[in-house]
Motif scaffolding. Structure first.
Motif, short mmCIF file in Angstrom:
data_model
loop_
_atom_site.label_atom_id
_atom_site.label_comp_id
_atom_site.label_asym_id
_atom_site.label_seq_id
_atom_site.Cartn_x
_atom_site.Cartn_y
_atom_site.Cartn_z
N ILE A 110 0.85 -1.19 0.00
CA ILE A 110 0.00 0.00 0.00
C ILE A 110 0.88 1.23 0.00
CG2 ILE A 110 -1.76 1.30 1.27
CD1 ILE A 110 -2.76 -1.33 2.38
N ALA A 111 0.62 2.16 -0.93
CA ALA A 111 1.43 3.36 -1.07
C ALA A 111 1.14 4.35 0.05
CB ALA A 111 1.17 4.00 -2.43
N ARG A 112 1.97 5.37 0.13
CA ARG A 112 1.82 6.39 1.18
C ARG A 112 0.47 7.08 1.11
NH1 ARG A 112 3.44 12.02 1.44
NH2 ARG A 112 3.89 12.62 3.61
N ASP A 113 -0.06 7.26 -0.12
CA ASP A 113 -1.36 7.94 -0.26
C ASP A 113 -2.54 6.99 -0.16
OD1 ASP A 113 -1.21 6.56 -2.63
OD2 ASP A 113 -1.20 8.32 -3.93
N GLY A 114 -2.29 5.72 0.19
CA GLY A 114 -3.37 4.76 0.37
C GLY A 114 -3.71 3.93 -0.84
N ARG A 115 -3.09 4.24 -2.00
CA ARG A 115 -3.35 3.44 -3.19
C ARG A 115 -2.80 2.03 -3.01
NH1 ARG A 115 -0.35 4.29 -6.88
NH2 ARG A 115 1.07 5.77 -5.83
N LEU A 116 -3.52 1.06 -3.59
CA LEU A 116 -3.03 -0.31 -3.62
C LEU A 116 -1.95 -0.42 -4.70
CD1 LEU A 116 -6.42 -2.26 -3.41
CD2 LEU A 116 -4.94 -1.51 -1.54
N LEU A 117 -0.85 -1.05 -4.36
CA LEU A 117 0.24 -1.22 -5.32
C LEU A 117 0.04 -2.49 -6.12
CD1 LEU A 117 3.24 -0.22 -3.02
CD2 LEU A 117 2.06 1.19 -4.73
N TYR A 118 0.46 -2.44 -7.37
CA TYR A 118 0.37 -3.62 -8.23
C TYR A 118 1.50 -4.59 -7.90
CZ TYR A 118 -3.23 -1.47 -11.11
OH TYR A 118 -4.41 -0.92 -11.55
N PRO A 119 1.23 -5.89 -7.98
CA PRO A 119 2.24 -6.87 -7.61
C PRO A 119 3.37 -7.05 -8.61
CG PRO A 119 0.24 -7.98 -8.30
CD PRO A 119 -0.08 -6.51 -8.24
N ASN A 161 -6.61 -1.45 -14.99
CA ASN A 161 -6.24 -0.15 -14.44
C ASN A 161 -7.19 0.33 -13.36
OD1 ASN A 161 -8.43 0.29 -16.08
ND2 ASN A 161 -7.51 1.93 -17.29
N GLN A 162 -8.10 -0.53 -12.94
CA GLN A 162 -9.07 -0.17 -11.91
C GLN A 162 -8.62 -0.70 -10.55
OE1 GLN A 162 -11.88 1.75 -12.81
NE2 GLN A 162 -10.66 1.80 -14.70
N GLN A 163 -8.59 0.19 -9.55
CA GLN A 163 -8.14 -0.22 -8.22
C GLN A 163 -9.05 -1.30 -7.62
OE1 GLN A 163 -5.73 1.41 -5.43
NE2 GLN A 163 -4.61 1.07 -7.34
N ILE A 164 -10.32 -1.29 -7.98
CA ILE A 164 -11.23 -2.28 -7.41
C ILE A 164 -10.88 -3.68 -7.92
CG2 ILE A 164 -12.99 -2.09 -9.20
CD1 ILE A 164 -13.50 -2.55 -5.39
N MET A 165 -10.40 -3.76 -9.15
CA MET A 165 -9.95 -5.05 -9.66
C MET A 165 -8.73 -5.53 -8.90
SD MET A 165 -11.88 -6.23 -12.10
CE MET A 165 -10.85 -7.33 -13.11
N LEU A 166 -7.83 -4.60 -8.60
CA LEU A 166 -6.65 -4.95 -7.82
C LEU A 166 -7.04 -5.38 -6.42
CD1 LEU A 166 -3.62 -5.15 -7.53
CD2 LEU A 166 -3.54 -2.68 -7.13
N ALA A 167 -8.05 -4.74 -5.85
CA ALA A 167 -8.53 -5.14 -4.53
C ALA A 167 -9.04 -6.58 -4.56
CB ALA A 167 -9.62 -4.19 -4.05
N GLY A 168 -9.78 -6.92 -5.62
CA GLY A 168 -10.25 -8.30 -5.74
C GLY A 168 -9.11 -9.28 -5.90
N TRP A 169 -8.08 -8.91 -6.65
CA TRP A 169 -6.91 -9.77 -6.83
C TRP A 169 -6.24 -10.02 -5.48
CZ3 TRP A 169 -1.77 -9.90 -5.81
CH2 TRP A 169 -0.98 -10.81 -6.55
N ARG A 170 -6.06 -8.96 -4.70
CA ARG A 170 -5.42 -9.11 -3.39
C ARG A 170 -6.25 -9.99 -2.47
NH1 ARG A 170 -1.88 -4.75 -1.66
NH2 ARG A 170 -2.96 -4.83 0.35
N LEU A 171 -7.56 -9.86 -2.57
CA LEU A 171 -8.44 -10.69 -1.76
C LEU A 171 -8.21 -12.17 -2.04
CD1 LEU A 171 -10.89 -10.87 0.19
CD2 LEU A 171 -12.35 -10.74 -1.82
N LEU A 172 -7.97 -12.50 -3.29
CA LEU A 172 -7.78 -13.89 -3.69
C LEU A 172 -6.36 -14.39 -3.46
CD1 LEU A 172 -9.75 -13.85 -7.07
CD2 LEU A 172 -10.47 -14.95 -4.94
N TYR A 173 -5.37 -13.52 -3.65
CA TYR A 173 -4.01 -14.03 -3.80
C TYR A 173 -2.96 -13.45 -2.84
CZ TYR A 173 -5.95 -15.67 -8.23
OH TYR A 173 -6.73 -16.27 -9.19
N PHE A 174 -3.34 -12.55 -1.95
CA PHE A 174 -2.32 -11.94 -1.10
C PHE A 174 -2.73 -11.92 0.36
CE2 PHE A 174 -0.59 -7.93 0.84
CZ PHE A 174 0.69 -8.41 1.02
#
Length: 422
Positions: A110-119, A161-174
């Motif tokens: 998670i970045a300093r501004d709260g954005r989810l970082l890509y793996p 490029n959507q943060q919500i998609m990244l959130a779903g990925w993290r839910l499954l794999y991180f």
């Protein structure tokens, strides 16, 4: 296209709901004290060593650019990422970051501004890094000369490029989690596991990834699609399994790029040159011991297929004798370590044959290292041999001197003829 877009939006909404219901909790481990990231000579030296171990410079330095100032392009099947600026510039780097901010990026993604970082930033491995090591890394990066170089926005396709998609990925794999030592294994083994699975992030290349880009914790090998190289399995004896290697030969390969059992080429040559050669013999030995201890995976040998046709055999032999035998020998035994043997060489007989194709077409060198400052290399033959000729000579090599690997087709050669992506 409207029904498709509507379906995607519905999926995104469902992912958002799932994320709210089952978001994996972030972990916070406090620093021992502010002295842990203070700009002391010891902290900076330790952080510099750890940055080498993590090969941070590889992704955070553009070709010809200032060290760690970011800008290097990283191509993936989902689009292009750019490594960010890690120098302490306040406007474009990490000059305004705290040690907690840095830890949160490394450990939680998670970045300093709260954005989810890509793996593409391998926090799935770095999450194992201890807080003490994170603080030392932070002290080192803060000691670098500030470089005013704005970060480039990633160029990803929709919907990646959507943060919500990244959130779903993290839910499954991180799941975040610091490395937990196994006392029964001893300190040397645990140090090796920490370096291989954590800082060294070896599984980022040496594991099979699914269609969503998630890899496993194993080291079972995988195709680095955008680089055009195959990172072989480190557990399978039909690929690069190290269980049967002498420990000192693994240490030589990691530390110098060459050994009696093989050489580092392609992307691995850069890893050795920029990272592994700078590690201590003790850490290289720990990594070697850990890699040797991994359970071997037994795969059925590949079916070599039907016998080669007489025309392919004759053409393959002719090309080998006129262009390859001077270095690798008529008997395929080579002159190790300068010219590796081809007889019984798993790098040659591996399936897929992409690495052998790449080397034949583009040539290559092991890395220049302190232990091997003037490496011998292989010249490129792509400008002299067409696809059918490359296929013929490789097919002949893969069936000679006891080798029993499938033939290579001209179509396969053509697929890998394009130069690797930087």
């Amino acid at each position: 296209m409207k029904p498709l877009r509507s379906a995607v939006l519905i999926i995104l909404a469902l992912l958002a709901l799932a994320t709210l219901l089952a978001w994996p909790r972030e972990q916070h481990v406090p620093a021992g004290s502010p002295a842990a990231w203070a700009s002391t000579p010891d902290n900076i030296a330790r952080g510099a060593y750890l940055a080498r171990a993590g090969d941070c410079i590889a992704c955070h330095t553009a070709r010809g650019g200032a060290a760690y100032a970011g800008g290097r392009a990283i191509d993936t099947p989902f689009g292009r990422f750019y490594g960010p600026n890690l120098t302490p510039d306040r406007a474009t780097g990490i000059g305004d970051w705290s040690a907690d901010d840095f830890w949160n990026a490394l450990h939680n993604g998670i970045a300093r501004d709260g954005r989810l970082l890509y793996p593409a930033f391998p926090y799935t491995n770095y999450t194992r890094v201890t807080r003490a090591d994170s603080d030392a890394l932070f002290a080192y990066f803060r000691s670098l000369p500030p470089q005013r170089q704005p970060n480039r926005a990633h160029e990803l396709r929709f919907p990646y490029n959507q943060q919500i998609m990244l959130a779903g990925w993290r839910l499954l794999y991180f799941r975040p989690g610091v490395y937990e030592a196994q006392p029964a294994r001893g300190p040397d083994w645990n140090r090796g596991a920490y370096l291989v699975d954590g800082l060294g992030h070896c599984s980022a290349c040496h594991s099979t990834r699914n269609r969503f880009g998630a890899g496993g914790d194993g080291l079972d090998g995988g195709l680095i699609a955008t680089l055009g190289w195959y990172a072989p399995s480190l557990t399978s004896n039909s690929e690069a399994g190290l269980g049967g290697w002498d420990r000192e030969h693994i240490v030589e390969l990691l530390g110098t790029g060459i050994s009696p059992r093989g050489s580092a080429t392609g992307p691995m040559a850069e890893v050795v040159a920029r990272s592994l050669q700078h590690l201590t013999p003790q850490d290289l030995g720990a990594m070697a011991g850990y890699l040797k201890s991994l359970p071997a995976t037994q795969a059925a040998p590949p079916d070599p297929g039907p016998p080669l046709g007489e025309q392919v055999l004759a053409e393959g032999r002719r090309i080998y004798e006129t262009r390859c035998a001077d270095c690798h020998g008529l008997d395929g035994k080579g002159w190790a370590p300068a010219y590796p043997p081809l007889a019984g060489n798993r790098a040659v007989t591996m399936t897929p044959a992409v690495n052998a194709i790449r080397m034949t077409i583009n040539g290559g060198f092991p890395p220049g290292t302190r232990g091997n400052p003037r490496p011998y290399g292989m010249p490129p033959f792509g400008h002299e041999l067409d696809d059918a000729q490359v296929a013929a000579v490789l097919s002949w090599i893969r069936r000679s001197w006891g080798n029993a690997a499938p033939a290579v087709s001209s179509t396969e050669v053509n697929r890998h003829r394009a130069p690797p992506v930087d």
